[in-house]
Design a protein around this motif. Structure first.
Motif: not given
Length: 377
Positions: A101-118
């Motif tokens: 439910h976190d707002s960054e869910f899509k950003e963190y699970t996408t495979r189109t870019q490298a995962p962020p420093s988190v």
């Protein structure tokens, strides 16, 4: 009766102190080292053969996922990871309990870019599939009692994580820069066999991480201190001098004689570790903070030099307009010093206020009335 102050983002991690109140001698203010002190040994127990590698991953701000059976275990492990590089501040984002439910869910699970420093802590089995592309995954089962022995687990390849019932362990293709420190592993294993109290195991591990981080950060501290201008270059009537720039290759040259080998027995590619560190958010955050502290020190030295000057002589040599300008500048300096809490010698601000008052008194009465009014800035 006492006051507890929760640490702010400006407090240095790992520092705690007792502050004597000036209003009431019986009132003692305690500054907590952190809001939530975690038991490092308990948290790292399921993967404690890899603690040194995990320290490197956190130090370098790598994208990490902790998969745990419960929110409490996920949160504690993420907080333990963040605190293992203390007194260095972890400057990237970390989520002790991340959900779909976190707002960054899509950003963190996408495979189109490298995962962020988190660093993410998760419990939902769904993440085993959606975060499979993340480079480093720590899987922990139910946290055992810290007295139970743990079998040595090798770091596994990420392709092994496809099944939801994957075994606990570290899944990563990362190759550590430093050679493994077998001594700390033996020391902790011996503690388990001898049923050493958990608090003692925790203290051993915390001291180990602290010494490792300090060995790494001392050469950086030493080099950055050398970028400070000499005190004799500070002139009270000119703006404070600037810090010299941080030059990576100059810093690297200092490591040959004054590197971590002076305080750490660990061998390995320290140079490679520093090069990687200088590109990550933790270095950026540390360097910004140190630069701010040094600039404040320069401002403080400049102000102290100004307070030692005979301002009356200077006023007599200049016009009224210039004297008024001097008063306004000194008032600004006073406001800035109080606002930024500059590291001044005791009595400096009182002396500065006395200087301002004496300059105002030397001016005509109409100007005195205007200048005695508090500044509106």
């Amino acid at each position: 009766l006492g006051i507890v102050r929760i640490p702010t983002c400006y407090d240095k991690p790992g520092t705690s102190q007792l502050v004597q109140s000036t209003q009431n001698d019986n009132l003692v203010s305690i500054v907590l080292p952190s809001i939530h002190e975690v038991d490092l040994f308990r948290c790292f127990h399921p993967v404690f053969f890899h603690i040194q590698m995990l320290w490197e991953l956190v130090l370098l701000g790598e994208a990490l996922v902790v998969m745990a059976p419960s929110p409490a275990e996920s949160s504690d492990t993420v907080l333990a990871l963040v605190s293992c590089i203390s007194p260095l501040r972890y400057c990237s984002d970390f989520r002790p309990y991340f959900t779909i439910h976190d707002s960054e869910f899509k950003e963190y699970t996408t495979r189109t870019q490298a995962p962020p420093s988190v660093i993410l802590g998760v419990t939902n089995p769904f993440f085993a599939k959606t975060l499979q592309h993340w480079p480093h995954i720590i899987r922990i089962g139910d946290m055992k009692q810290a007295g139970e022995t743990v079998k040595q687990m090798k770091v596994k390849k990420l392709k092994n994580l496809k099944t939801l019932d994957s075994k606990p362990g570290v899944y990563s293709a990362y190759k550590p820069f430093l050679n493994k420190d077998e001594d700390i592993i033996k020391q902790l294993q011996k503690g388990v066999q001898q049923k050493r109290p958990s608090a003692a195991q925790n203290a051993i591990l915390r001291r180990y991480f602290l010494e490792l981080t300090q060995s790494f950060i001392i050469p950086l501290e030493r080099y950055v201190a050398s970028l400070m201008p000499l005190q004799k270059s500070i002139c009270p009537w000119k703006s404070p001098p600037q810090l010299r720039p941080f030059l990576q290759e100059d810093f690297m040259k200092t490591l040959e004689k004054a590197g971590p080998q002076l305080t750490s027995r660990l061998k390995g590619d320290w140079i490679g570790l520093y090069r990687q560190f200088l590109r990550c958010p933790n270095f950026d955050g540390w360097y910004r903070n140190r630069t701010r502290e040094m600039m404040q020190k320069l401002e403080a030295l400049h102000l102290e030099a100004l307070c030692e000057e005979d301002l009356q002589v200077r006023v007599q040599q200049h016009t009224e307009v210039e004297a008024v300008d001097l008063v306004l500048k000194l008032k600004d300096k006073l406001t800035q010093a109080e606002r930024d809490q500059l590291p001044l010698r005791p009595g400096t601000l009182t002396k500065l206020q006395a200087h301002i008052d004496s300059v105002i008194l030397s001016l005509p009465e109409d100007l005195q009335g205007i200048l005695h009014k508090p500044s509106t800035t």
